[in-house]
Each structure stands twice: as C-alpha cells, then as structure tokens.
Write a protein that holds these residues in place. Sequence first.
Motif, PDB file in Angstrom:
ATOM      1  N   ARG A   1      43.609  31.401  43.377  1.00 46.03           N
ATOM      2  CA  ARG A   1      42.373  32.124  43.072  1.00 46.03           C
ATOM      3  C   ARG A   1      41.875  32.899  44.300  1.00 46.03           C
ATOM      4  O   ARG A   1      41.390  34.036  44.174  1.00 46.03           O
TER       5      ARG A   1
ATOM      6  N   GLY B   1      41.543  41.699  45.717  1.00 44.60           N
ATOM      7  CA  GLY B   1      40.729  42.487  44.789  1.00 44.60           C
ATOM      8  C   GLY B   1      41.230  42.479  43.364  1.00 44.60           C
ATOM      9  O   GLY B   1      40.903  43.391  42.587  1.00 44.60           O
ATOM     10  N   GLU B   2      41.993  41.482  42.983  1.00 39.48           N
ATOM     11  CA  GLU B   2      42.490  41.395  41.612  1.00 39.48           C
ATOM     12  C   GLU B   2      41.408  40.795  40.714  1.00 39.48           C
ATOM     13  O   GLU B   2      40.596  39.981  41.157  1.00 39.48           O
ATOM     14  N   ASN B   3      41.415  41.187  39.461  1.00 39.75           N
ATOM     15  CA  ASN B   3      40.495  40.569  38.502  1.00 39.75           C
ATOM     16  C   ASN B   3      41.294  39.892  37.395  1.00 39.75           C
ATOM     17  O   ASN B   3      42.513  39.987  37.334  1.00 39.75           O
ATOM     18  N   ASP B   4      40.589  39.203  36.530  1.00 35.94           N
ATOM     19  CA  ASP B   4      41.251  38.403  35.495  1.00 35.94           C
ATOM     20  C   ASP B   4      42.001  39.243  34.471  1.00 35.94           C
ATOM     21  O   ASP B   4      42.824  38.726  33.712  1.00 35.94           O
ATOM     22  N   SER B   5      41.712  40.558  34.451  1.00 34.60           N
ATOM     23  CA  SER B   5      42.368  41.399  33.453  1.00 34.60           C
ATOM     24  C   SER B   5      43.802  41.765  33.839  1.00 34.60           C
ATOM     25  O   SER B   5      44.571  42.247  33.012  1.00 34.60           O
ATOM     26  N   ILE B   6      44.154  41.520  35.109  1.00 34.41           N
ATOM     27  CA  ILE B   6      45.517  41.842  35.549  1.00 34.41           C
ATOM     28  C   ILE B   6      46.495  40.900  34.857  1.00 34.41           C
ATOM     29  O   ILE B   6      46.315  39.681  34.858  1.00 34.41           O
TER      30      ILE B   6
ATOM     31  N   ALA C   1      43.922  36.062  44.886  1.00 32.63           N
ATOM     32  CA  ALA C   1      43.548  37.095  43.911  1.00 32.63           C
ATOM     33  C   ALA C   1      42.244  37.772  44.327  1.00 32.63           C
ATOM     34  O   ALA C   1      42.106  39.009  44.258  1.00 32.63           O
ATOM     35  N   ALA C   2      41.286  36.963  44.812  1.00 33.01           N
ATOM     36  CA  ALA C   2      40.010  37.526  45.259  1.00 33.01           C
ATOM     37  C   ALA C   2      40.193  38.377  46.513  1.00 33.01           C
ATOM     38  O   ALA C   2      39.605  39.462  46.643  1.00 33.01           O
TER      39      ALA C   2
END
Length: 486
Positions: free
Chosen positions: A299, A306-311, A302-303
Amino acid sequence: MRSTEKKRGRAAVVVLGDIGRSPRMQYHALSLAEQANLEVDIVANGGSDPHVAIRENDSIRLYQMRSIHLRGLSKISSALALVIKAALQFVILVWFLCVKIPRPDVFLVQNPPSVPTLAAVKLSSWLRRSKFIIDWHNFGYTLLGLSHGRSHIIVKTYHWFESYFGRMADGSLCVTRAMQHELAENWRIKATMLYDQPPEFFHPASMRQMHELFSRLQNDIRRPNGVCDCVSAVAAQEGLDTDEAITELNQSSDTLFSSQIDSNIFLKPNRPVLVVSSTSWTPDEDFSILLQAALMYDRRVAAALGENDSIVEEKLWMDISNGEQQLYPRLLFVITGKGPEKKKYEEQIKKLKLRRVAFRTMWLSAEDYPLLLGSADLGVSLHTSSSGLDLPMKVVDMFGCGLPVCAASYSCIKELVKVEKNGLLFSSPSELADEFMMLFKGFPEKCEALKSLKDGALATSSSSRWSTEWESHALPLIFEASFLYN
C-alpha cells in the motif's frame, strides 16, 4: 598379534524430535565424529532427512524412533493424553538407549523437550555407566506455558521436572549468555556457553549455484496452486504457466532471477527482491506480523508512486513483464519450514490482494536450504523466544551465508543482531514495513542501506564458524565429563 590401536570412544546424541529439523544437534554429531574422533549414534524421531554430511559419515549411525500420536485420546482428555504419551516415550527412549545402541561414554541430549527426555537419559546413563550432558536450547516449561499459561499446574510440574533433572546432568551447554546467567542464578546449573555458529556449508552462493537453484525451483515459484500474484501472473502473460512451458523453461537458460548467455550468468535488473524466512509455524513466531508488513509495503509503495485503486493489476504486471524497472521493486517471500499453523496462514495469504508482493511456502532439502539463503537478498526472523533467553538459529545460518536480517526484537536478540551493521530489529508490522521501504528503494543497484547491511553480514559470517567454537567450548566439557582423555 593384538592391535595396539586405542579403541575409539563413543557418544550418543539424543533428540526427542525430528533430527532433520534439529540442525544444532546434527552439527554436534558431526563435530563429535570429526573433531573428537568418536563413534556417534543418533537416537531421534524420524521425519526429515538430516544433512548429507550426516548420512554419508561412516562414524555416524542414525536410530529412528516412531513418533507417538494420541489424537483420539486428546479429544477426550488432553491431560491424560500427555501423561500416556510421556510414559510411552519414556519406555521407547530407554529401550533405544539401553538396548538398541552400543554403550556410549557420553549422552548428549537436546532440551527441550524435557519430559520425558531428561529422566530417560538420566536413567540410561546410570544403567550404562555413561555420562550425561544437556544442550539447553530453551526452557521446555516456557514453551508449554504458551498454550497453558505459566501458572497452570502442568507447567509448574514441568518446570520442577526440568530443573530437577537438569541439575542431575554431568555437564551443560547453552546458547546465550542470558541463558547461562539464568541457569546459574535460578537453577543452580553451571553451563558452558556455546553460541550457535554456521558450519562450513553455509556460505554465499556463487552465481552458478544461484542459477541452478532457481532453475530447480522454477515450478514452485512460477506456478503456485490457486494463487494469482505479481510472479505467477507475469509468468502467465509471458506464456510460462503451462506444463509444457515450464518443462521447456527448466531446460532453458532463463529463470525469474537470472539468465545465462553462453557461459555468462547474470542477475536480471528487474528481478524481484528475494526475501527468505524460515519458520516452525508455531505460536512463538507470529507470522501475521510478516503478512501485515507485506500488505503495508504494498500500500505504501502504491501511495509513494501516486497510484490509485483504479489501476488494474494486470496493467502493472504487464509493465513488469516488459522489463520496466520502478523505484520500489516486487518482493517475493519464500517461507520454508513445517509446522501446525502452516495451512492456516497459507489460507490467509490467498486472501491478500497484493500488487507487488508474492509469497511461496516450501520445504527444501538440507542441501538446498543453505543455497537459498546464500542466494537471497534479505532474511526475516519472527522468532521471539518463549523464555526470552534463546537465539534463532535461522539468523545464525543467514549470517553464515552473508544474508542480512530483519529480526523481531526481544530481550537478548542483540547478542546476535548488531543493529545497522548486519541487520535491523522491529517490534511491529509497521516498523518492518518501514524497513522494507528503506532497504529496497532503488533495488538492485541504488539500495545502499541494503548493501551496507550485506557487507556487515558477510563480515559476521567470516568472524567465526561452528567447528572453531565447538572445539574451544564443547570439546573440553565433553572430554572432562566423560574422561575420554584417559
């Protein structure tokens, strides 16, 4: 004409457990045979094969007892089952020690377990006029206290039994200075401290050894049962998840971590970090800490990126398959060992939704395990010690292979792990995740903190070996106790 050659002495190594999972006692047996020039009989339960050095040594014989299981009775009365099991084990042990094996000059017994081992060995040593030495790995009553509580009558009885028969030994070895002090102050037992040290077959793996090991483990790594993750999915995208492809891959020069072109072997720049942990899957090692830390790493990366949950994971895995390198790498945790809670945690692993982290559980041969440690990037120890007085031998083996370690913190762990020199300590999943973020950033070329710890682990591995420590500390005690000099 009568031979003037002096008859060789004899030692019996006693383990009420799986000898293949008792490395320290295996090392004792090898040292007794090779350094003390004794004939050695190992009396232990069957299960896993010991190291090939044990199996091929002409001076060592292995006598295997059957393990006793009383599952039906345990459901009716666990206390009664414990008593009956101990009585049966006592009879079997005495039969082996007094009848099956030749008379030894000295018995060397592993503790724990204490019941009925110490009483059986003491009786056998008296009947056979042999000496009796205990190698204290931990305290049995503290292990029993994990499930029953220290105040339980069974635990108190076990404590009395362990201390009473412990004082009847002719000599004692122990694994830490803290345990040596505890035995002297509260048990009235004088023990010689013998730190665990790696034997010579624990060392950093060569590039060829790594490549050959990764080739042997291809199927276990790339195609775990029922798991889709950043390793198995990439293999599927590359068309490497079928039986035919795996067979071809095993015969090729390419692995998840390495490649070979002609005679040149090199590590892939976009390979995952290989993290190894060995566990007995028991309550004194809380494996959930590692699972939570892995989830936090996933997690936090990902933060940070700059990734979000939609990736979609498949897009990320496709980029990895195409050779893209990122600031924070994938992690592959290989967890070795056998134990009662393994299946429970395997089910928990399957439920985790991780983008950059994968887990594999496996059991390796005694010959491949050192190669895995010598090929890995980091070791993790979750051992916290039921007594707070023993040290995890897995960490010793890791240092022997030049592998830095993140270890769970407890009272005497600093006797082994030197913080920021050969490893780091953690007290929570969040701390461990922070350490992963710090160590693996820029992997494999720009991770200076990890490289520094590896240099420290390599220095630790070259500072001392089992044979040297054993000859200095254990050999004099064994000769003194058993009068083998005479």
